[in-house]
Design an enzyme around this catalytic site. Structure first.
Site, PDB file in Angstrom:
ATOM      1  N   THR A 241      21.749  -9.458  67.435  1.00  0.00           N
ATOM      2  CA  THR A 241      22.767  -8.488  67.031  1.00  0.00           C
ATOM      3  C   THR A 241      22.997  -7.468  68.144  1.00  0.00           C
ATOM      4  O   THR A 241      23.562  -6.405  67.896  1.00  0.00           O
ATOM      5  CB  THR A 241      22.358  -7.744  65.736  1.00  0.00           C
ATOM      6  OG1 THR A 241      21.086  -7.105  65.945  1.00  0.00           O
ATOM      7  CG2 THR A 241      22.252  -8.691  64.556  1.00  0.00           C
ATOM      8  N   ARG A 243      23.707  -7.992  72.339  1.00  0.00           N
ATOM      9  CA  ARG A 243      24.804  -8.418  73.204  1.00  0.00           C
ATOM     10  C   ARG A 243      24.628  -9.904  73.526  1.00  0.00           C
ATOM     11  O   ARG A 243      23.518 -10.358  73.834  1.00  0.00           O
ATOM     12  CB  ARG A 243      24.835  -7.608  74.504  1.00  0.00           C
ATOM     13  CG  ARG A 243      25.374  -6.200  74.351  1.00  0.00           C
ATOM     14  CD  ARG A 243      26.868  -6.196  74.055  1.00  0.00           C
ATOM     15  NE  ARG A 243      27.451  -4.857  74.062  1.00  0.00           N
ATOM     16  CZ  ARG A 243      27.599  -4.091  72.990  1.00  0.00           C
ATOM     17  NH1 ARG A 243      27.166  -4.532  71.808  1.00  0.00           N
ATOM     18  NH2 ARG A 243      28.178  -2.897  73.094  1.00  0.00           N
ATOM     19  N   GLU A 272      32.517 -13.614  73.805  1.00  0.00           N
ATOM     20  CA  GLU A 272      33.328 -13.245  72.641  1.00  0.00           C
ATOM     21  C   GLU A 272      34.628 -12.548  73.072  1.00  0.00           C
ATOM     22  O   GLU A 272      34.663 -11.870  74.101  1.00  0.00           O
ATOM     23  CB  GLU A 272      32.529 -12.362  71.681  1.00  0.00           C
ATOM     24  CG  GLU A 272      32.068 -11.022  72.203  1.00  0.00           C
ATOM     25  CD  GLU A 272      31.287 -10.241  71.144  1.00  0.00           C
ATOM     26  OE1 GLU A 272      31.831  -9.222  70.681  1.00  0.00           O
ATOM     27  OE2 GLU A 272      30.167 -10.648  70.789  1.00  0.00           O
ATOM     28  N   HIS A 290      30.592 -10.029  65.180  1.00  0.00           N
ATOM     29  CA  HIS A 290      30.202  -8.740  65.766  1.00  0.00           C
ATOM     30  C   HIS A 290      30.382  -7.608  64.747  1.00  0.00           C
ATOM     31  O   HIS A 290      31.103  -6.633  64.980  1.00  0.00           O
ATOM     32  CB  HIS A 290      31.021  -8.453  67.028  1.00  0.00           C
ATOM     33  CG  HIS A 290      30.356  -7.464  67.947  1.00  0.00           C
ATOM     34  ND1 HIS A 290      30.476  -7.510  69.315  1.00  0.00           N
ATOM     35  CD2 HIS A 290      29.563  -6.382  67.685  1.00  0.00           C
ATOM     36  CE1 HIS A 290      29.802  -6.510  69.872  1.00  0.00           C
ATOM     37  NE2 HIS A 290      29.238  -5.820  68.888  1.00  0.00           N
TER      38      HIS A 290
END
Length: 328
Positions: A241, A243, A272, A290
């Site tokens: 959670t 990067r 992403e 995210h």
């Protein structure tokens, strides 16, 4: 004569209460349709803004900041991570950078714990089965997962979020192990009943679940490299959670495909918003967009931090959440 308000350019939609207050305090330009700024729009924004309020989707690299106008003196980031901002270039150009620390800790830790639970217990698989209409009823051997009680949790990065995750995981009966640049104070280590590993390699080889909570910096890029991922045992799970760039995503995908890892739960991705299509095909992977810190309370708290940083800076004082290159 009233002092002229600074021009504040906000790159994404923020909570209504925060945007309203910004409009009251500053000459504020909002992004009403919430589109992600293009590079050209970012260049135009830094060329005219006194204060820029970007988010993680805005890449403020050397090329963009090189075209900043002399009036740009503050980048008040809406978010804790600042890996999308070239801090060295900002400092060289006399631009102060701030972030929003502390307010995301509990929200991100909650989501991390949910993900730690979801993969071994096959929560997403079960939910998809129900929605597909193919569930035929209970069976003693159907959808069997693994308990997490008694398992070893390896935490990479034992800052505020890592410690918050450790407190939650202890409540679920997990043994806490961690790797960090610096060892925790003995009192904190004792409170968390945490085992410190100076060697990340050694910790990886001994834990059942790995969760990532370090920032993305040049030093942490692909910290979980192909070599290090190979150190994990076949029954291990990987949770991220933090990067996406911290993990070699291609290597992770290969190992999942070959059955060399039990599963993964990812809220962030290396490229992403693009997601490796092979991940989408895997049942033993939980994928989230995210959203680790995405609570109404958290976003408002972040906005309040941004407001304080801007107002303090405009009033001629040092903002409380200033970020310096050598401290990241």
């Amino acid at each position: 004569m009233a002092k002229q308000k600074p021009l504040v350019v906000v790159t994404r939609r923020l909570p209504d209460a925060i945007e309203t207050r910004m409009m009251e305090l500053f000459d504020c330009r909002l992004n009403m349709d919430d589109h992600a700024f293009t590079r050209e729009e970012l260049i135009a924004a830094v060329a005219e803004a006194d204060v820029l309020v970007p988010t993680v989707t805005d890449r403020l690299d050397k090329g963009v900041l090189a075209q900043a106008g002399p009036q740009l003196r503050l980048i008040a980031n809406f978010g804790n991570g600042v890996d999308h901002i070239d801090l060295n270039t900002a400092q060289q150009r006399g631009i102060t950078v701030t972030n929003t620390p502390d307010v995301l800790t509990e929200d991100t830790a909650d989501m991390t714990m949910a993900m730690i639970l979801s993969v071994p217990r096959r929560v997403s698989e079960g939910e998809r089965l129900i929605r597909s209409g193919k569930w035929e009823g209970w069976s003693p051997t159907h959808m069997l997962g693994h308990r997490i009680w008694g398992k070893r949790l390896g935490i990479i990065g034992m800052g505020r979020i890592g410690q918050a995750v450790a407190r939650r995981a202890r409540g679920f009966g997990m043994a806490i192990h961690y790797h960090n640049r610096q060892r925790l104070h003995p009192e904190i280590e004792q409170e968390l009943e945490a085992t410190y590993w100076e060697s990340l390699d050694q910790m990886l080889a001994r834990t059942d679940v790995i969760t990532v909570h370090c920032p993305h910096t040049p030093a942490t890029y692909h910290l979980l490299s192909a070599r290090r991922l190979k150190l994990l045992r076949e029954h291990a799970y990987v949770v991220n959670t933090a990067r996406g760039e911290v993990i070699d995503e291609s290597a992770l995908v290969r190992m999942l495909q070959q059955g060399e890892l039990a599963g993964a739960a990812l809220d962030v991705f290396e490229h992403e918003p693009s997601v490796n299509p092979k991940l989408l095909e895997m049942d033993n992977v939980v994928l989230l967009p995210h959203m680790g810190s995405a609570t109404i309370e958290g976003r408002v708290d972040m906005g309040e931090k941004v407001l304080v940083n801007i107002k303090t800076f405009v009033d001629g004082h040092k903002p409380p959440d200033r970020v310096l290159p050598n401290l990241v």
